[in-house]
Design a protein around this motif. Structure first.
Motif, PDB file in Angstrom:
ATOM      1  N   UNK A   1       0.409  -6.561 -13.430  1.00 48.24           N
ATOM      2  CA  UNK A   1      -0.375  -7.672 -13.111  1.00 48.24           C
ATOM      3  C   UNK A   1      -0.091  -8.376 -11.616  1.00 48.24           C
ATOM      4  N   UNK A   2       1.122  -8.243 -11.443  1.00 54.85           N
ATOM      5  CA  UNK A   2       1.803  -8.866 -10.132  1.00 54.85           C
ATOM      6  C   UNK A   2       1.995  -7.849  -9.185  1.00 54.85           C
ATOM      7  N   UNK A   3       2.102  -6.507  -9.354  1.00 48.69           N
ATOM      8  CA  UNK A   3       2.421  -5.560  -8.149  1.00 48.69           C
ATOM      9  C   UNK A   3       1.162  -4.608  -8.026  1.00 48.69           C
ATOM     10  N   UNK A   4       0.771  -3.796  -8.924  1.00 50.71           N
ATOM     11  CA  UNK A   4      -0.120  -2.825  -8.954  1.00 50.71           C
ATOM     12  C   UNK A   4      -1.467  -3.438  -8.727  1.00 50.71           C
ATOM     13  N   UNK A   5      -1.999  -4.421  -9.522  1.00 48.20           N
ATOM     14  CA  UNK A   5      -3.413  -4.916  -9.253  1.00 48.20           C
ATOM     15  C   UNK A   5      -3.570  -5.445  -7.821  1.00 48.20           C
ATOM     16  N   UNK A   6      -2.476  -6.279  -7.257  1.00 50.62           N
ATOM     17  CA  UNK A   6      -2.913  -6.848  -5.886  1.00 50.62           C
ATOM     18  C   UNK A   6      -2.846  -5.805  -5.030  1.00 50.62           C
ATOM     19  N   UNK A   7      -2.159  -4.613  -5.123  1.00 50.22           N
ATOM     20  CA  UNK A   7      -1.943  -3.582  -4.035  1.00 50.22           C
ATOM     21  C   UNK A   7      -3.272  -2.759  -4.213  1.00 50.22           C
ATOM     22  N   UNK A   8      -3.917  -2.539  -5.555  1.00 55.00           N
ATOM     23  CA  UNK A   8      -5.180  -1.897  -5.704  1.00 55.00           C
ATOM     24  C   UNK A   8      -6.216  -2.983  -4.753  1.00 55.00           C
ATOM     25  N   UNK A   9      -6.306  -4.049  -5.017  1.00 56.75           N
ATOM     26  CA  UNK A   9      -7.049  -5.190  -4.230  1.00 56.75           C
ATOM     27  C   UNK A   9      -7.160  -4.779  -2.694  1.00 56.75           C
ATOM     28  N   UNK A  10      -5.660  -4.902  -2.479  1.00 56.30           N
ATOM     29  CA  UNK A  10      -5.574  -4.750  -0.998  1.00 56.30           C
ATOM     30  C   UNK A  10      -5.943  -3.342  -0.329  1.00 56.30           C
TER      31      UNK A  10
END
Length: 392
Positions: free
Chosen positions: A96-105
Motif C-alpha cells: 500500500x505505502x511503497x509498491x503501489x505509489x511506485x507503480x503509479x509513478x
C-alpha cells in the motif's frame, strides 16, 4: 506551516475515530488483542481487506486510481487514529505505502490496471526485495541478476540470486525486486526493477526467526525463477531511479501513525511505572518525563518535514532520531519492569513490553542503518567530504 488542525480536519478525525471504534467493537474486536509486528496473520488479513473495501487503504491515492485523494493532514489524522484505536500494524503496508505509489509513478497503464485495485483490496500482498547479504545499506551493490530468455509464450526474465530482510514475504504473492540486468555493470548502473510472482518455480522463501519469537523478515532465494519480460517497472536499466522513488515514499505520513503507536507504548510504560512504584524512582521519573518531551518534539518535527518540499535537514535526521528514541524507550520499559521483565507470561504487561523492547533492537538496522544515516547527514546535510575521499 500549521502544527494544529482546523475544525474541518477535527471533524474528519471524529469520522475516522467513530468508524474505527465501531468496527473494532464488533466483528473485528478480537484483532485489538494481537501483539507485536509478526503475529496473527490469519486474523489481520480479513481486517485489512475490510479496510480496503471501505476505501481507507487507498486514502492518499489519486482519484484516478480509485483513491480518496486525501490531503496531508487528513492522512496524518487517519494514521494517528488508526494507531490510537489499538488495531495492529498492517501486513499489507509494503504494497500500500511503497509498491503501489511506485507503480503509479513509474508503471504503465497495463501494470496499474492489473495491480493497483487488488493491492488496495489486499488480494495481492507484496514484498520489497531490495537488500542482499552484501547489499543492505549499500543498495547499489546488489548482485542478484536477471537475463532475458526466449520461451514459447514470449520472453521472460530469468533470475539468480538471494534477497534478505524481506518483510512478510512468507505471506506475499508478488515481490518488487531490484536486480542487475546489464552484465558487467557496477554500482547504480545497469539495474532494473522487476515484478516477480513469488509462487513461481525457483522461488524459495525462508522465514528468519527473530529473538522476539516472530518471523517478520525472510530470506528469498531465486534459482532460475522467471517473470514475464513485461514485468519491468519503468525502463530496463533505470532501476536505481525507480528504487530512489520508492525510498521517498518510505518516509510518508504513516510515520505520524507510528508515533501514535509510540504514544501508546509510552502510556503503557507510564501505567506500569505507577502501578509497581517505579515512577517514584527519581531516575526513572526523569527518563519518563524526557521521553514525553522528546516524543512531542518528534511529532512537530515530522509535521514540518512532511509539510515541506525537497530534501530538508529534518528529513535527513528524522529516521536516526526516532529509531534511537524508540530503542531508549525499550530500555526504559525493561528498567521500569525490573526483575519482572526477565520472565514474561503471554498476555501480561511484562510480555508486551519485553516484546516491544526486543523488536526495537532492529530499528537501527532496517530502512538504512544508523551508521549510513549519519553518513547521509554529514555528506548531504552538512556538506562534509564523502566517506573515503579525505584519505586520498
Amino acid at each position: 506551516m500549521r502544527l494544529d488542525f482546523t475544525p474541518e480536519q477535527e471533524a474528519f478525525r471524529a469520522e475516522v475515530r467513530t468508524w474505527l471504534d465501531a468496527q473494532l467493537s464488533g466483528e473485528f474486536a478480537h484483532i485489538r488483542e494481537i501483539q507485536g509486528i509478526s503475529e496473527g496473520a490469519e486474523q489481520r488479513f480479513p481486517w485489512e481487506r475490510h479496510l480496503g473495501r471501505a476505501g481507507w487503504n487507498q486514502l492518499s491515492w489519486p482519484k484516478a486510481f480509485g483513491g480518496r485523494e486525501a490531503n496531508l493532514f487528513e492522512q496524518v489524522i487517519f494514521h494517528e487514529e488508526y494507531a490510537r484505536s489499538g488495531a495492529p500494524g498492517r501486513l499489507s503496508h509494503v504494497g500500500l505505502e511503497l509498491v503501489a505509489p511506485t507503480i503509479m509513478a513509474f508503471g504503465n497503464d497495463e501494470q496499474r490496471q492489473r495491480f493497483l485495485k487488488p493491492t488496495a483490496e489486499v488480494e495481492i500482498i507484496w514484498a520489497q526485495l531490495f537488500s542482499e547479504p552484501n547489499a543492505g545499506s549499500d543498495l547499489a551493490n546488489v548482485q542478484t541478476r536477471a537475463r532475458l530468455e526466449d520461451r514459447p509464450g514470449g520472453q521472460v526474465w530469468v533470475l539468480e540470486g538471494q534477497k534478505i530482510w524481506s518483510s512478510f514475504a512468507q505471506y506475499s504473492q508478488w515481490g518488487m525486486a531490484l536486480v542487475r540486468t546489464e552484465p558487467g555493470s557496477v554500482g547504480s548502473k545497469g539495474l532494473s526493477m522487476l515484478l516477480i510472482p513469488l509462487d513461481a518455480k525457483g522461488v524459495d522463501i525462508r522465514p528468519i526467526r527473530q529473538m522476539s519469537g516472530g518471523s517478520s523478515f525472510n530470506e528469498v532465494f531465486l534459482d532460475g525463477a522467471e517473470t514475464a519480460a513485461a514485468n519491468v517497472l519503468g525502463a530496463a536499466g533505470e532501476g536505481w531511479k525507480v528504487a530512489m522513488g520508492t525510498l521517498t515514499f518510505e518516509r510518508g505520513v504513516s510515520t505520524l501513525g507510528q508515533q501514535m503507536g509510540f504514544r501508546n507504548e509510552l502510556d503503557h510504560i507510564l501505567r506500569v511505572a505507577k502501578e509497581n512504584g517505579a515512577a517514584r524512582n527519581p531516575g526513572i521519573a526523569k527518563r519518563l518525563a524526557r521521553a514525553q518531551a522528546e516524543l512531542r518534539t518528534m511529532r512537530y518535527t515530522a509535521l514540518r518535514m512532511l509539510g515541506g518540499s525537497g530534501l530538508s535537514l529534518a528529513g535527513l535526521t528524522y529516521k536516526l532520531y526516532y529509531t534511537s528514541w524508540h530503542q531508549r524507550l525499550g530500555e526504559l520499559a525493561m528498567d521500569v519492569l525490573g526483575p519482572a521483565g526477565e520472565i514474561a507470561v503471554p498476555g501480561s504487561d511484562a510480555y508486551r513490553l519485553q516484546k516491544m523492547y526486543l523488536e526495537s533492537r532492529s530499528d537501527s538496522i532496517w530502512a538504512g542503518t544508523s551508521q549510513i544515516q549519519r553518513n547521509i547527514i554529514a555528506e548531504r546535510g552538512l556538506g562534509l567530504p564523502r566517506e573515503g575521499k579525505a584519505a586520498r
